[in-house]
Scaffold this motif. Sequence first.
Motif, PDB file in Angstrom:
ATOM      1  N   ASP A 263       1.817  75.551  32.654  1.00 17.58           N
ATOM      2  CA  ASP A 263       1.675  76.291  31.862  1.00 17.58           C
ATOM      3  C   ASP A 263       1.376  75.863  30.320  1.00 17.58           C
ATOM      4  N   SER A 264       0.829  76.368  29.573  1.00 18.17           N
ATOM      5  CA  SER A 264       0.606  76.274  28.060  1.00 18.17           C
ATOM      6  C   SER A 264       1.770  76.130  27.227  1.00 18.17           C
ATOM      7  N   LEU A 265       1.929  75.029  26.583  1.00 18.51           N
ATOM      8  CA  LEU A 265       3.229  74.917  25.722  1.00 18.51           C
ATOM      9  C   LEU A 265       2.854  75.140  24.455  1.00 18.51           C
ATOM     10  N   THR A 266       3.728  75.715  23.453  1.00 20.76           N
ATOM     11  CA  THR A 266       3.592  75.912  21.926  1.00 20.76           C
ATOM     12  C   THR A 266       4.121  74.908  21.302  1.00 20.76           C
ATOM     13  N   ASP A 267       3.811  74.880  19.970  1.00 19.17           N
ATOM     14  CA  ASP A 267       4.634  73.640  19.124  1.00 19.17           C
ATOM     15  C   ASP A 267       6.041  73.961  19.444  1.00 19.17           C
ATOM     16  N   GLU A 268       6.608  75.079  19.622  1.00 17.54           N
ATOM     17  CA  GLU A 268       7.986  75.063  19.398  1.00 17.54           C
ATOM     18  C   GLU A 268       8.632  74.592  20.803  1.00 17.54           C
ATOM     19  N   ASP A 269       7.877  74.895  21.751  1.00 14.60           N
ATOM     20  CA  ASP A 269       8.270  74.252  23.118  1.00 14.60           C
ATOM     21  C   ASP A 269       8.240  72.633  23.063  1.00 14.60           C
ATOM     22  N   MET A 270       7.237  72.226  22.747  1.00 13.91           N
ATOM     23  CA  MET A 270       7.188  70.669  22.461  1.00 13.91           C
ATOM     24  C   MET A 270       8.244  70.062  21.313  1.00 13.91           C
ATOM     25  N   SER A 271       8.626  70.921  20.430  1.00 11.21           N
ATOM     26  CA  SER A 271       9.680  70.529  19.691  1.00 11.21           C
ATOM     27  C   SER A 271      11.038  70.575  20.299  1.00 11.21           C
ATOM     28  N   TYR A 272      11.158  71.478  21.195  1.00 11.15           N
ATOM     29  CA  TYR A 272      12.539  71.442  21.965  1.00 11.15           C
ATOM     30  C   TYR A 272      12.541  70.255  22.858  1.00 11.15           C
ATOM     31  N   ILE A 273      11.489  70.101  23.523  1.00  9.17           N
ATOM     32  CA  ILE A 273      11.269  68.899  24.680  1.00  9.17           C
ATOM     33  C   ILE A 273      11.646  67.697  23.955  1.00  9.17           C
ATOM     34  N   LEU A 274      10.711  67.377  22.768  1.00 13.42           N
ATOM     35  CA  LEU A 274      10.813  66.051  22.139  1.00 13.42           C
ATOM     36  C   LEU A 274      12.360  65.936  21.492  1.00 13.42           C
ATOM     37  N   MET A 275      12.996  66.915  21.119  1.00 16.83           N
ATOM     38  CA  MET A 275      14.191  66.635  20.461  1.00 16.83           C
ATOM     39  C   MET A 275      15.239  66.591  21.332  1.00 16.83           C
ATOM     40  N   ASN A 276      15.304  67.310  22.831  1.00 21.43           N
ATOM     41  CA  ASN A 276      16.323  67.514  23.441  1.00 21.43           C
ATOM     42  C   ASN A 276      16.300  67.090  24.872  1.00 21.43           C
ATOM     43  N   ILE A 277      15.169  66.662  25.416  1.00 21.07           N
ATOM     44  CA  ILE A 277      15.019  66.219  26.893  1.00 21.07           C
ATOM     45  C   ILE A 277      15.295  64.682  26.956  1.00 21.07           C
ATOM     46  N   PHE A 278      15.211  64.158  25.730  1.00 23.31           N
ATOM     47  CA  PHE A 278      15.383  62.649  25.899  1.00 23.31           C
ATOM     48  C   PHE A 278      16.631  62.167  25.305  1.00 23.31           C
ATOM     49  N   TRP A 279      17.318  61.101  25.861  1.00 18.84           N
ATOM     50  CA  TRP A 279      18.217  60.098  25.068  1.00 18.84           C
ATOM     51  C   TRP A 279      17.893  59.473  23.880  1.00 18.84           C
ATOM     52  N   LYS A 280      18.349  59.972  22.739  1.00 17.12           N
ATOM     53  CA  LYS A 280      17.999  59.416  21.564  1.00 17.12           C
ATOM     54  C   LYS A 280      18.718  58.245  21.176  1.00 17.12           C
ATOM     55  N   LEU A 281      18.167  57.127  20.484  1.00 19.62           N
ATOM     56  CA  LEU A 281      19.135  55.873  19.870  1.00 19.62           C
ATOM     57  C   LEU A 281      20.072  56.707  19.113  1.00 19.62           C
TER      58      LEU A 281
END
Length: 360
Positions: free
Chosen positions: A39-57
């Motif tokens: 599916d095509s992802l919007t910049d909002e979708d990507m922001s959510y993914i980048l900020m939340n699906i990974f465990w950050k330092l």
Amino acid sequence: MDESKNIFILRNALRNTTGIANPRLYEDFKELVSNIVEDSLTDEDMSYILMNIFWKLEGNDISISADPATFFLGTTTDYPLNFKVYNQKAGRIDSDPSSSTIFGYNANNDLVNNNTVAIGYYAGRTINSPGNYNTIVGNWAAHRTNIMDSSVVIGYEAASNLDTSLSNVIIGKNAGHGYEDEMGYDLQNSVIIGTDAGKEIIDAGGIVAIGHSAAKDFTGITTAPIPGLNTSQSYGSVFIGKQAGESSTGTASAVIIGAQAGKLNTDAHSNTLIGSAAGENNFNENVGTYPNTAVGAGALRGGETAPLTSYTVLEGTCNVGVGAGAGRLNKRGWGNTYVGYLSGYDHGNSDILTDAYSFA
């Protein structure tokens, strides 16, 4: 995209989850994720993914989820979860019920144990086979012990430097700690509780030592003057109280209760010593001090300092002293009975005294 490029993109995306540091990388990652979800992802979708699906330092905000319990750090397979610090083993959690749970830098480093818990810096580091059913908690606890089985060890450097620890409960700083530069000593079927309790103990089994320095620097028997006594280990003795039985050698089948009771005894088999300093400094380099019964503070107590010759303190067998100071400083006596405060004090001088009765 080939798999190696996907891995490169994911690896670098994880390093840029707080913002879009590289526009080209961002677009590549966006394309990769879009292909995965079909599916095509919007910049909002990507922001959510980048900020939340990974465990950050710097940590994650899990409050955005309707069910925070869905967030976790771990695995989704039955493979163990391993931790490292400075590229050294620092923890292991396994789904296998017979495996070990380990947490601490270089704890249980050999990883040959089963059903074992090792927690603490270097805890149980060198334990090898059999090494089953142990609980080890504390920095340096059991860190140089060779063989350990069915033991509970809790405390800083507790049960370290032993060759073998079997079915023991050892609790306290330095409790059950062997000699620093020597190995080869065993401890089994024993309960040792207290700071320095059983420290530098040599070849003992079946003992109970409770109290600060109780049975510290204790050595098992090397001869068997009483039929049935084991000739290599001091089985069946009880030491309760601060320094009870400290620096004693060759004590077996004894009950010693009280601060400094039975301290500095030599070849004291089958003694019953109850009371502060009861039976302290009893020494005999020839025949041993056994089996005596002392009840009361200082009863059957020897000299004020460690013995140097066979005539400085009480050296006898089958003596009974009941009462504070009863039979104190009695030298070379056998089969004597003293009842009452200071009865038989300094009785016998340097002569052999046998079958005497003294009542206060």
